[in-house]
Design an enzyme around this catalytic site. Structure first.
Site, PDB file in Angstrom:
ATOM      1  N   GLY A   1       0.829  -1.216   0.000  1.00 58.06           N
ATOM      2  CA  GLY A   1       0.000   0.000   0.000  1.00 58.06           C
ATOM      3  C   GLY A   1       0.857   1.256   0.000  1.00 58.06           C
TER       4      GLY A   1
ATOM      5  N   GLN B   1      -2.184   7.304   1.373  1.00 57.65           N
ATOM      6  CA  GLN B   1      -1.811   8.564   2.054  1.00 57.65           C
ATOM      7  C   GLN B   1      -0.642   8.318   3.016  1.00 57.65           C
ATOM      8  OE1 GLN B   1      -4.504  10.013   5.064  1.00 57.65           O
ATOM      9  NE2 GLN B   1      -3.589  12.056   5.065  1.00 57.65           N
TER      10      GLN B   1
ATOM     11  N   ASP C   1       2.454  -1.855  -4.472  1.00 57.37           N
ATOM     12  CA  ASP C   1       1.030  -1.494  -4.406  1.00 57.37           C
ATOM     13  C   ASP C   1       0.340  -2.138  -5.598  1.00 57.37           C
ATOM     14  OD1 ASP C   1      -0.368   1.513  -2.965  1.00 57.37           O
ATOM     15  OD2 ASP C   1      -1.429  -0.250  -3.741  1.00 57.37           O
TER      16      ASP C   1
ATOM     17  N   ASP D   1      -0.500  -7.433  -5.674  1.00 58.95           N
ATOM     18  CA  ASP D   1      -1.846  -7.576  -5.117  1.00 58.95           C
ATOM     19  C   ASP D   1      -1.663  -8.375  -3.839  1.00 58.95           C
ATOM     20  OD1 ASP D   1      -5.017  -9.026  -6.244  1.00 58.95           O
ATOM     21  OD2 ASP D   1      -4.266  -8.417  -4.275  1.00 58.95           O
TER      22      ASP D   1
ATOM     23  N   TYR E   1     -14.193  -1.487   8.749  1.00 57.47           N
ATOM     24  CA  TYR E   1     -12.781  -1.077   8.841  1.00 57.47           C
ATOM     25  C   TYR E   1     -12.290  -1.238  10.281  1.00 57.47           C
ATOM     26  CZ  TYR E   1      -8.939   2.342   9.057  1.00 57.47           C
ATOM     27  OH  TYR E   1      -7.735   2.981   9.265  1.00 57.47           O
TER      28      TYR E   1
ATOM     29  N   LYS F   1      -9.550  -3.789  12.047  1.00 59.08           N
ATOM     30  CA  LYS F   1      -8.373  -3.316  12.797  1.00 59.08           C
ATOM     31  C   LYS F   1      -8.296  -3.990  14.169  1.00 59.08           C
ATOM     32  CE  LYS F   1      -6.710  -0.594   9.681  1.00 59.08           C
ATOM     33  NZ  LYS F   1      -5.465  -0.980   8.981  1.00 59.08           N
TER      34      LYS F   1
HETATM   35  C1  VAH Z   1     -10.281   6.932   8.159  1.00 60.69           C
HETATM   36  N1  VAH Z   1      -8.214   8.238   8.020  1.00 60.69           N
HETATM   37  O1  VAH Z   1     -10.869   7.992   8.260  1.00 60.69           O
HETATM   38  C2  VAH Z   1      -8.787   6.937   8.385  1.00 60.69           C
HETATM   39  C3  VAH Z   1      -8.498   6.705   9.839  1.00 60.69           C
HETATM   40  C4  VAH Z   1      -9.015   7.449  12.103  1.00 60.69           C
HETATM   41  C5  VAH Z   1      -9.388   7.567  10.715  1.00 60.69           C
HETATM   42  O2  VAH Z   1      -8.575   5.375  10.183  1.00 60.69           O
HETATM   43  O3  VAH Z   1     -10.841   5.882   7.923  1.00 60.69           O
END
Ligand code: VAH
Length: 316
Positions: free
Chosen positions: A6, A10, A32, A47, A137, A141
């Site tokens: 990746g 950003q 990436d 990938d 997401y 994590k």
């Molecule tokens: C997002 N920039 O907005 C990321 C981050 C804490 C936010 O994980 O998903």
């Protein structure tokens, strides 16, 4: 050598440059899904869902550390939950397995404030507060942190994680996050355009300037293993709401106009902590932010103005 997945995201864009500066261009392999010739180091298309391809790179490039940055972020992830879960998890699994099979001990996994949920919202959330993520997401994590614990315990690996807050940087336009308004507002201000904010005025969130995020990442990974007391460390540089950063920018660009148009990202933002307690990071490996809202705003405006002049000159 250090492998980055990746690398064109950003965080990846800034971290790859920093790792090249610190360890030399021959010590870094940037990968990436879509690559460009941006970096002064070996850059390969990868990938990360393809374990064979990943294993091949780790083996043939004598990789000794992996920074796994490839992931779908919070807001974009909610559009395709199962795909996001599958991609975020299968890629991290592949990294852990490729590391284990090739005796790569050190792995960096970017966690996030998204591991917390609405019950953590209105406080300076401690590192040990319960993890009740509300986004796919965030779930990925939390799972990532748990798998890091598992591989560290079972295979004596050294997987380390930072729970990044919103990251603010000038090097690239972020995509898919909930905190990205805090980057976009600078781009609009520099162009003299009005800024439409997808969060409500008072929505405060923890944030971090990219230079501090990079410093924390390298400091964490350089720390002696005995200093590391946990897998996921809270860190933050500042905490602000949209109108607070707008006010700070107006000290340099008085006519900045902000229109508030909350969308689905408001709900995500309201499920994350207002601010983080990052004492363990400070105690264990010397975390100390350099950028507050004032200094970050000045630096971002300076850098973006510089880019604008360079582009104007290049296209003159
Ligand atoms: C997002 N920039 O907005 C990321 C981050 C804490 C936010 O994980 O998903």
């Amino acid at each position: 050598r250090i492998l980055i997945t990746g690398a064109f995201g950003q965080l990846g864009t800034a971290l790859t440059e920093a790792l090249i500066n610190k360890y030399g261009s021959k010590s870094v392999v940037a990968t990436d899904l879509h690559i460009r010739d941006t970096f002064n180091c070996e850059t390969l298309k990868l990938d990360a869902t393809d374990l064979e391809a990943l294993d091949e790179i780790v083996r043939t490039h004598q990789i000794t550390q992996i920074y796994h940055l490839a992931a779908v972020l919070s807001a974009k992830g909610e559009l395709e939950p199962l795909k996001t879960w599958d991609l975020n998890n299968s890629t991290f699994f592949n990294v852990l397995e490729a590391a284990r099979l090739n005796d790569v001990r050190k792995v960096f996994f970017p966690s996030s404030i998204a591991v917390f949920g609405a019950d953590a919202r209105n406080q300076i959330t401690s590192n040990d507060f319960p993890l009740n993520p509300t986004t796919v997401y965030g779930i990925s994590k939390v799972a990532g942190e748990q798998w890091a614990n598992y591989y560290n315990a079972k295979y004596n690996m050294d997987v380390r994680c930072l729970r990044y807050p919103g990251l603010i940087s000038y090097q690239s336009l972020p995509g898919g996050g909930t905190t990205d308004y805090a980057v976009d507002i600078f781009h609009k201000a520099i162009k003299g355009e009005d800024f439409e904010c997808y969060l409500r005025k008072g929505t405060q969130l923890p944030m971090l300037y990219m230079d501090d995020a990079i410093d924390a990442t390298i400091r964490l990974m350089d720390a002696p293993k005995k200093a590391i007391t946990r897998v996921g460390y809270n860190i933050q540089g500042m905490s602000f709401s949209p109108e607070m950063i707008a006010e700070e920018i107006r000290k340099n660009i008085p006519k900045l106009t902000v229109v508030y148009n909350p969308d689905n990202r408001q709900k995500i933002a309201e499920s994350w902590p207002v601010a983080l307690d990052d004492t363990p990071a400070r105690m264990d490996w010397g975390w100390e932010p350099e950028y507050d809202l004032k200094r970050m705003t000045e630096e971002m405006l300076y850098r973006l103005d510089q880019k604008k002049r360079t582009n104007a000159f290049m296209h003159a």
